[in-house]
Design a protein around this motif. Structure first.
Motif, PDB file in Angstrom:
ATOM      1  N   PRO A   5      -7.580  27.583  -4.278  1.00 31.46           N
ATOM      2  CA  PRO A   5      -6.595  28.621  -4.890  1.00 31.46           C
ATOM      3  C   PRO A   5      -5.540  27.636  -5.556  1.00 31.46           C
ATOM      4  CG  PRO A   5      -6.869  29.102  -2.476  1.00 31.46           C
ATOM      5  CD  PRO A   5      -7.514  27.670  -2.842  1.00 31.46           C
ATOM      6  N   PRO A   6      -4.756  28.308  -6.527  1.00 33.16           N
ATOM      7  CA  PRO A   6      -3.816  27.528  -7.312  1.00 33.16           C
ATOM      8  C   PRO A   6      -2.565  26.742  -6.308  1.00 33.16           C
ATOM      9  CG  PRO A   6      -4.286  29.670  -8.217  1.00 33.16           C
ATOM     10  CD  PRO A   6      -5.139  29.673  -6.921  1.00 33.16           C
ATOM     11  N   GLU A   7      -2.446  27.542  -5.442  1.00 28.65           N
ATOM     12  CA  GLU A   7      -1.280  27.275  -4.578  1.00 28.65           C
ATOM     13  C   GLU A   7      -1.668  25.760  -3.867  1.00 28.65           C
ATOM     14  OE1 GLU A   7      -3.107  30.719  -2.239  1.00 28.65           O
ATOM     15  OE2 GLU A   7      -2.712  29.975  -4.392  1.00 28.65           O
ATOM     16  N   HIS A   8      -3.061  25.622  -3.687  1.00 31.68           N
ATOM     17  CA  HIS A   8      -3.461  24.371  -2.898  1.00 31.68           C
ATOM     18  C   HIS A   8      -4.019  23.258  -3.838  1.00 31.68           C
ATOM     19  CE1 HIS A   8      -2.448  26.295   0.908  1.00 31.68           C
ATOM     20  NE2 HIS A   8      -3.460  27.547   0.502  1.00 31.68           N
ATOM     21  N   LEU A   9      -3.958  23.672  -4.981  1.00 27.66           N
ATOM     22  CA  LEU A   9      -4.422  22.502  -6.017  1.00 27.66           C
ATOM     23  C   LEU A   9      -3.318  21.576  -6.412  1.00 27.66           C
ATOM     24  CD1 LEU A   9      -7.245  22.844  -7.354  1.00 27.66           C
ATOM     25  CD2 LEU A   9      -6.564  23.368  -9.267  1.00 27.66           C
ATOM     26  N   GLU A  10      -3.877  20.370  -6.453  1.00 28.86           N
ATOM     27  CA  GLU A  10      -2.983  19.188  -6.856  1.00 28.86           C
ATOM     28  C   GLU A  10      -2.307  19.737  -8.096  1.00 28.86           C
ATOM     29  OE1 GLU A  10      -4.342  15.190  -6.394  1.00 28.86           O
ATOM     30  OE2 GLU A  10      -6.089  16.189  -5.552  1.00 28.86           O
ATOM     31  N   LEU A  53       0.812  -1.164   0.081  1.00 29.81           N
ATOM     32  CA  LEU A  53      -0.015   0.015  -0.025  1.00 29.81           C
ATOM     33  C   LEU A  53       0.664   1.273  -0.119  1.00 29.81           C
ATOM     34  CD1 LEU A  53      -2.968  -1.045   2.558  1.00 29.81           C
ATOM     35  CD2 LEU A  53      -2.929  -0.812   0.038  1.00 29.81           C
ATOM     36  N   ALA A  54       2.117   1.057   0.632  1.00 29.74           N
ATOM     37  CA  ALA A  54       2.945   2.256   0.587  1.00 29.74           C
ATOM     38  C   ALA A  54       3.425   2.589  -0.909  1.00 29.74           C
ATOM     39  CB  ALA A  54       4.003   2.003   1.535  1.00 29.74           C
ATOM     40  N   ALA A  55       3.843   1.382  -1.486  1.00 29.28           N
ATOM     41  CA  ALA A  55       4.312   1.722  -2.654  1.00 29.28           C
ATOM     42  C   ALA A  55       3.113   2.211  -3.572  1.00 29.28           C
ATOM     43  CB  ALA A  55       4.686   0.286  -3.293  1.00 29.28           C
ATOM     44  N   LEU A  56       2.031   1.720  -3.547  1.00 32.73           N
ATOM     45  CA  LEU A  56       0.900   2.227  -4.202  1.00 32.73           C
ATOM     46  C   LEU A  56       0.363   3.620  -3.880  1.00 32.73           C
ATOM     47  CD1 LEU A  56      -1.482  -0.812  -4.153  1.00 32.73           C
ATOM     48  CD2 LEU A  56      -0.579   0.209  -6.286  1.00 32.73           C
ATOM     49  N   HIS A  57       0.711   4.339  -2.724  1.00 25.27           N
ATOM     50  CA  HIS A  57       0.434   5.613  -2.370  1.00 25.27           C
ATOM     51  C   HIS A  57       1.638   6.353  -3.214  1.00 25.27           C
ATOM     52  CE1 HIS A  57      -2.638   5.949   1.172  1.00 25.27           C
ATOM     53  NE2 HIS A  57      -2.813   5.189   0.251  1.00 25.27           N
ATOM     54  N   GLU A  58       2.705   5.883  -3.077  1.00 30.21           N
ATOM     55  CA  GLU A  58       3.804   6.580  -3.997  1.00 30.21           C
ATOM     56  C   GLU A  58       3.432   6.907  -5.161  1.00 30.21           C
ATOM     57  OE1 GLU A  58       8.316   5.529  -5.041  1.00 30.21           O
ATOM     58  OE2 GLU A  58       7.930   6.158  -2.848  1.00 30.21           O
ATOM     59  N   VAL A  59       2.821   5.685  -6.067  1.00 22.99           N
ATOM     60  CA  VAL A  59       2.384   5.837  -7.396  1.00 22.99           C
ATOM     61  C   VAL A  59       1.182   6.796  -7.359  1.00 22.99           C
ATOM     62  CG1 VAL A  59       1.096   4.535  -9.235  1.00 22.99           C
ATOM     63  CG2 VAL A  59       3.029   3.493  -8.007  1.00 22.99           C
ATOM     64  N   TYR A  60       0.180   6.890  -6.537  1.00 26.19           N
ATOM     65  CA  TYR A  60      -0.704   7.927  -6.448  1.00 26.19           C
ATOM     66  C   TYR A  60      -0.489   9.389  -6.451  1.00 26.19           C
ATOM     67  CZ  TYR A  60      -3.643   3.777  -5.536  1.00 26.19           C
ATOM     68  OH  TYR A  60      -4.192   2.377  -5.296  1.00 26.19           O
ATOM     69  N   GLU A  61       0.743   9.475  -5.585  1.00 27.22           N
ATOM     70  CA  GLU A  61       1.071  10.759  -5.389  1.00 27.22           C
ATOM     71  C   GLU A  61       1.991  11.299  -6.552  1.00 27.22           C
ATOM     72  OE1 GLU A  61       3.027  10.637  -1.592  1.00 27.22           O
ATOM     73  OE2 GLU A  61       1.284  10.061  -0.676  1.00 27.22           O
ATOM     74  N   GLY A  62       2.300  10.281  -7.313  1.00 29.36           N
ATOM     75  CA  GLY A  62       3.367  10.825  -8.612  1.00 29.36           C
ATOM     76  C   GLY A  62       4.632  11.016  -8.306  1.00 29.36           C
ATOM     77  N   VAL A  63       5.222  10.675  -7.063  1.00 31.25           N
ATOM     78  CA  VAL A  63       6.519  11.187  -6.375  1.00 31.25           C
ATOM     79  C   VAL A  63       7.375   9.841  -6.704  1.00 31.25           C
ATOM     80  CG1 VAL A  63       7.783  12.331  -4.770  1.00 31.25           C
ATOM     81  CG2 VAL A  63       5.503  13.005  -5.371  1.00 31.25           C
ATOM     82  N   PRO A  64       8.103   9.794  -7.590  1.00 32.28           N
ATOM     83  CA  PRO A  64       9.095   8.657  -7.509  1.00 32.28           C
ATOM     84  C   PRO A  64      10.086   8.437  -6.241  1.00 32.28           C
ATOM     85  CG  PRO A  64       9.286   9.363  -9.612  1.00 32.28           C
ATOM     86  CD  PRO A  64       8.384  10.205  -8.767  1.00 32.28           C
ATOM     87  N   ARG A 124      -9.240   9.686  -3.910  1.00 37.41           N
ATOM     88  CA  ARG A 124      -8.905  11.042  -4.522  1.00 37.41           C
ATOM     89  C   ARG A 124      -8.248  10.937  -5.789  1.00 37.41           C
ATOM     90  NH1 ARG A 124      -6.339  13.472  -0.382  1.00 37.41           N
ATOM     91  NH2 ARG A 124      -4.207  12.662  -1.147  1.00 37.41           N
ATOM     92  N   THR A 125      -7.481  10.119  -6.134  1.00 38.17           N
ATOM     93  CA  THR A 125      -6.666   9.838  -7.243  1.00 38.17           C
ATOM     94  C   THR A 125      -7.714   9.253  -8.251  1.00 38.17           C
ATOM     95  OG1 THR A 125      -4.547   9.258  -6.204  1.00 38.17           O
ATOM     96  CG2 THR A 125      -4.725   8.592  -8.425  1.00 38.17           C
ATOM     97  N   ALA A 126      -8.446   8.582  -8.076  1.00 33.35           N
ATOM     98  CA  ALA A 126      -9.210   8.138  -9.082  1.00 33.35           C
ATOM     99  C   ALA A 126     -10.532   9.266  -9.471  1.00 33.35           C
ATOM    100  CB  ALA A 126     -10.434   7.121  -8.425  1.00 33.35           C
ATOM    101  N   ARG A 127     -10.792  10.214  -8.463  1.00 31.84           N
ATOM    102  CA  ARG A 127     -11.670  11.095  -8.865  1.00 31.84           C
ATOM    103  C   ARG A 127     -11.007  12.223  -9.874  1.00 31.84           C
ATOM    104  NH1 ARG A 127     -16.348  11.587  -6.257  1.00 31.84           N
ATOM    105  NH2 ARG A 127     -16.538  10.556  -4.468  1.00 31.84           N
TER     106      ARG A 127
END
Length: 676
Positions: free
Chosen positions: A305-310, A139-150, A265-268
Motif C-alpha cells: 500500500p502507498p503508506e508502506h511503500l518507500e 557501515l552506519a554512515a552508509l546505512h544513513e546514505v541508503y535510507e536517504g536521511v541526513p 534493498r537500496t540496489a534493487r
C-alpha cells in the motif's frame, strides 16, 4: 531506585531532563520511553536531549541503565535496544547481535523502530577492537546514505577522524550525494575504487564455499566496499539521469554478495529507477505489480500500500502512472507522498512529488488542484519548476503574464541548468512549452525544447523518460510551423521535420497510450496542409475513437480534437456538423477555465455560423443566443445548464460575453432586451 516515577510502568516513563555528565555506556545514546504502545525511540546523540522540554525528574546513569534492564522483559520488540542502552562496558556478543540485526534490515520498519544506522553505532561503541569499531561506524554512515536521511553530524564527525579506507571513501561519497554535491561524490567514489583496487581484489561472487569469509553473515570489507561502491554509483547515475549506468551498477551491487539487506534493498530500488529511464513507465508499473505487462526489470518489488511503500518507490509509481495517463491513480500516490513529508516542506522528495502532482492535476482537468500544488511548491521555495508551472497555468487560462518577448530564451532554463538536476529541468521546460503553446508561440516552443533534443546539455535520459510531457507540445509546434510554411521555400524542410516529430510522438504513444489522441489530431492537421482531406478526416476520427476506448485522454486534448475536427468540417462545407463539434469543444474549454483556447473557439464558431441564423440585432454565436433565450425566459443558470447539457460555469462564461454585446448588466435588462 527512589523516584516519583517509581510506581509507573517502565514503558510509560519519559526522561526529559538534561543529560547527566556521564553517559550510560561508551558512546551510547539516550533513550526516551514515550508510552506503552510506542515503546521507545532514540535520539542520534545525547545532546539532543537538551531540546526536550524539561519537567520530568532526572535519572542518574546507573538508574537509567537499570531502567533499560527492567524494560527488556516488558518490551520484547525493542529488547535489543534496551540491552544496548543498559550496557556499561564493551560486549562483543551484543555488538555482533546488533550488527546482525542491522544487516538483516531489522531497523526502520515503522515509526517506533530503531534505525539500522543507530544499531550499527551502538555495535561500534560496544566493539572490543579498533577494526571492528571503525568498520561498524562506516557501515552506519552508509546505512544513513541508503535510507536517504541526513543525520545531525555527530556520526560524520567521527567518520572524518577515521583512517583512509575504501569504506570511508564510500561513506564520504554518500554524504556528498545526500548534500547534492554530485561532482564531489563522483570524485570520492573514484577514490574508493582506487583504494579498493590497491588493497585487495575481492573474489568473484559465488567463488568458494560456505567456509569462505564472504559467506559470513556480517561479510568482509572487500564485499561491503564493492557493494557500497556500486550502490552509490547507481545512486549517482540515477541523480544524473543515466539509466543504463544505473542498471549496470545496481546489478553489480546485487552480485557483490555483501549480505547487507539494507544495501540490497537500496540496489534493487535503484535498479528499478534506472529502468524507468530505459524501459519506460509501463514496465516500471509491471515490475511494481501494478499492470499485466511483461516484466523486463529483474528487480521486481513486492506490491505494498502507498503508506508502506518507500518514498522513492512511491514517487516512481506516482510519476509512472502520470506518464502512462493514469492521472487519478498518480495523483493519489503523489498526494500521499506529499502528506508523508508535511513536516518537511523543503524536502527534495516532497518538492519532486508536488511538481509531478501539479502536472497530473492539470492533465486530469483539475486546475484548482494544480493551483494548490503550485502554491505549496512556492511556499517551500520550489524555484524554477514552480515558476514554470505557474506560468503554464496562467497561459492556459489566458491570463496576462509577464512572459519574455517572443524570440527570447526562457530565463528559467538557465537557472535550471545551474541546479544540476536533469529531471527538474525537463519538468520546467515541459511546463514552459505547454504555456507557450497555449499562446501559439510555436517558434518559442521549438526554441524552449531544443535542449531536450540534443546531447549538449548533459541531460542524458531525462528527456526520454518525460517525453510524454513535452513531446506533444514540440510535435504540435513542428506541425503548425510546417503548415505556416506550406508553399514557401522552407516548406519542404519544415514538412520533413514535422513528419519526423510525428513519428517520434507515435512511438512514444506506444508506451503512453493517451498520446495517440494527440498524434491523430496532429496527423490530421498535417494531412490538411498537404491537401489530403480524406486522410485528414480518418486521422481526426481515429483521435475521437481513442477517446471512446477507455483510455484516459486529458480533457483539454479531447476539446482540441473536437475543435480541430469541427473547424475542418466547416472548411469542407459541412457546417452543421462542424458547428456542433466546435460548440462541444467550446463547452469543455469553458468548463476547464481554458479561456486562451475558448477565445479561439469563439472566433471559429462565429466564422462558421450562417448569417441567417444570427440574431438580427447583435452578433451572438448560436450557443450565446440559446443561453440568452433561456435566461430571458426566466431559467436559472443551473436549469439552463441542464437544458443545454453544459456546465453552470459555461453558462456564466456565456453570460459574460452576452451582456457586453447587448449593452445590459442584469438578467432583468436582458429579459427586457430580448425579443418575444
Amino acid at each position: 531506585m527512589r523516584s516519583p516515577t517509581r510506581n509507573r510502568p517502565v514503558t510509560e516513563v519519559t526522561r526529559t531532563a538534561p543529560a547527566p555528565a556521564r553517559p550510560p555506556g561508551p558512546g551510547l545514546t539516550w533513550i526516551h520511553v514515550t508510552g506503552g504502545a510506542q515503546a521507545c525511540r532514540t535520539s542520534p546523540d545525547r545532546e539532543n536531549d537538551h531540546d526536550v522540554a524539561p519537567a520530568a525528574p532526572e535519572l542518574r546513569p546507573t538508574g537509567l541503565r537499570a531502567l533499560h534492564r527492567a524494560a527488556q522483559a516488558h518490551d520484547a520488540d525493542h529488547a535489543l535496544a534496551h540491552r544496548a542502552l543498559a550496557a556499561d562496558r564493551p560486549d562483543p556478543a551484543l555488538a555482533a547481535a546488533l550488527e546482525d540485526a542491522a544487516l538483516n534490515g531489522q531497523g526502520p520498519l515503522g515509526a517506533r523502530s530503531v534505525a539500522t544506522r543507530q544499531l550499527l553505532v551502538w555495535a561500534a561503541d560496544l566493539s572490543t577492537t579498533r577494526a571492528q569499531r571503525e568498520r561498524r561506524l562506516l557501515l552506519a554512515a552508509l546505512h544513513e546514505v541508503y535510507e536517504g536521511v541526513p543525520g545531525n553530524g555527530t556520526l560524520w564527525t567521527r567518520i572524518e577522524t577515521l583512517p583512509p579506507s575504501p569504506l570511508r571513501c564510500c561513506a564520504l561519497a554518500g554524504r556528498a550525494l545526500l548534500q547534492g554535491r554530485l561532482r564531489t561524490a563522483g570524485i570520492r567514489l573514484q577514490a574508493a575504487r582506487d583504494a579498493l583496487a590497491a588493497t585487495t581484489a575481492p573474489p568473484a561472487p559465488g567463488d568458494g564455499d560456505g567456509d569462505q569469509p564472504h559467506a559470513h553473515p556480517r561479510g568482509e570489507d572487500p564485499y561491503f566496499a564493492l557493494a557500497a561502491i556500486e550502490t552509490l554509483a547507481a545512486a549517482l547515475a540515477c541523480r544524473t539521469a543515466r539509466g543504463t549506468a544505473a542498471v549496470d551498477a545496481a546489478g553489480k551491487a546485487l552480485n557483490a554478495a555483501s549480505r547487507d539487506t539494507v544495501q540490497t534493498r537500496t540496489a534493487r530500488r535503484l535498479m528499478l529507477i534506472g529502468h524507468s529511464y530505459t524501459a519506460g513507465p509501463r514496465e516500471v508499473l509491471a515490475a511494481l505489480g501494478e499492470q499485466d505487462f511483461a516484466v523486463t526489470a529483474p528487480a521486481t518489488v513486492p506490491v505494498r500500500p502507498p503508506e508502506h511503500l518507500e518514498p522513492e518507490l512511491l514517487l516512481l509509481r506516482g510519476e509512472s502512472r502520470l506518464l502512462v495517463g493514469e492521472f487519478a491513480a498518480g495523483t493519489s500516490d503523489l498526494e500521499c507522498l506529499v502528506q508523508r513529508h508535511t513536516g518537511h516542506r523543503g524536502h527534495p522528495v516532497r518538492l519532486r512529488a508536488l511538481e509531478r502532482l501539479a502536472l497530473a492535476h492539470f492533465l486530469d482537468g483539475n486546475w484548482q488542484g494544480a493551483d494548490d500544488a503550485v502554491e505549496r511548491i512556492d511556499a517551500a521555495g520550489g524555484g524554477t519548476a514552480g515558476q514554470a508551472l505557474r506560468t503554464m497555468l496562467l497561459a492556459a487560462r489566458g491570463s496576462a503574464t509577464t512572459s519574455p518577448p517572443s524570440g527570447t530564451p526562457v530565463p528559467a532554463h538557465r537557472r535550471a541548468f545551474e541546479a544540476d538536476d536533469p529531471e527538474r529541468l525537463v519538468i520546467a521546460v515541459s511546463a514552459d512549452a505547454i504555456g507557450l503553446l497555449a499562446r501559439r508561440r510555436y517558434a518559442d516552443v521549438l526554441r524552449a525544447t531544443t535542449p531536450l533534443t540534443d546531447d549538449s546539455h548533459d541531460l542524458h535520459d531525462a528527456p526520454q523518460k518525460f517525453a510524454p510531457l513535452w513531446l506533444p507540445a514540440r510535435a504540435e509546434a513542428m506541425v503548425e510551423t510546417a503548415a505556416a510554411a506550406a508553399g514557401a521555400r522552407a516548406g519542404a524542410t519544415a514538412e520533413v521535420e514535422a513528419e519526423a516529430s510525428l513519428d517520434e510522438l507515435r512511438r512514444c504513444g506506444g508506451r503512453s497510450p493517451h498520446l495517440m489522441a494527440t498524434f491523430h489530431r496532429l496527423a490530421g492537421r498535417a494531412a490538411e496542409y498537404r491537401q489530403e482531406p480524406a486522410l485528414a478526416e480518418r486521422e481526426y476520427r481515429a483521435g475521437l475513437w481513442t477517446v471512446t476506448t477507455g483510455i484516459r485522454v486529458p480533457r483539454l486534448e479531447v476539446a482540441q480534437i473536437e475543435h480541430a475536427y469541427g473547424r475542418f468540417l466547416c472548411s469542407l462545407g459541412r457546417s452543421a456538423e462542424g458547428r456542433g463539434r466546435l460548440q462541444r469543444a467550446q463547452d469543455i474549454f469553458v468548463s476547464l477555465g481554458a479561456f486562451a483556447f475558448a477565445r479561439r473557439g469563439e472566433h471559429d464558431i462565429s466564422a462558421a455560423a450562417p448569417v441567417a441564423s444570427r440574431p438580427p440585432f447583435v452578433d451572438l454565436t448560436e450557443r450565446e443566443a440559446e443561453v440568452a433565450r433561456l435566461v430571458s425566459a426566466g431559467l436559472t443558470n443551473r436549469r439552463v445548464a441542464e437544458e443545454l447539457l453544459i456546465s453552470a460555469k459555461a453558462v456564466e462564461y456565456h453570460l459574460g460575453k452576452i451582456y457586453p454585446k447587448l449593452g445590459v448588466r442584469t438578467r432583468g435588462e436582458l429579459t427586457n432586451r430580448w425579443p418575444g
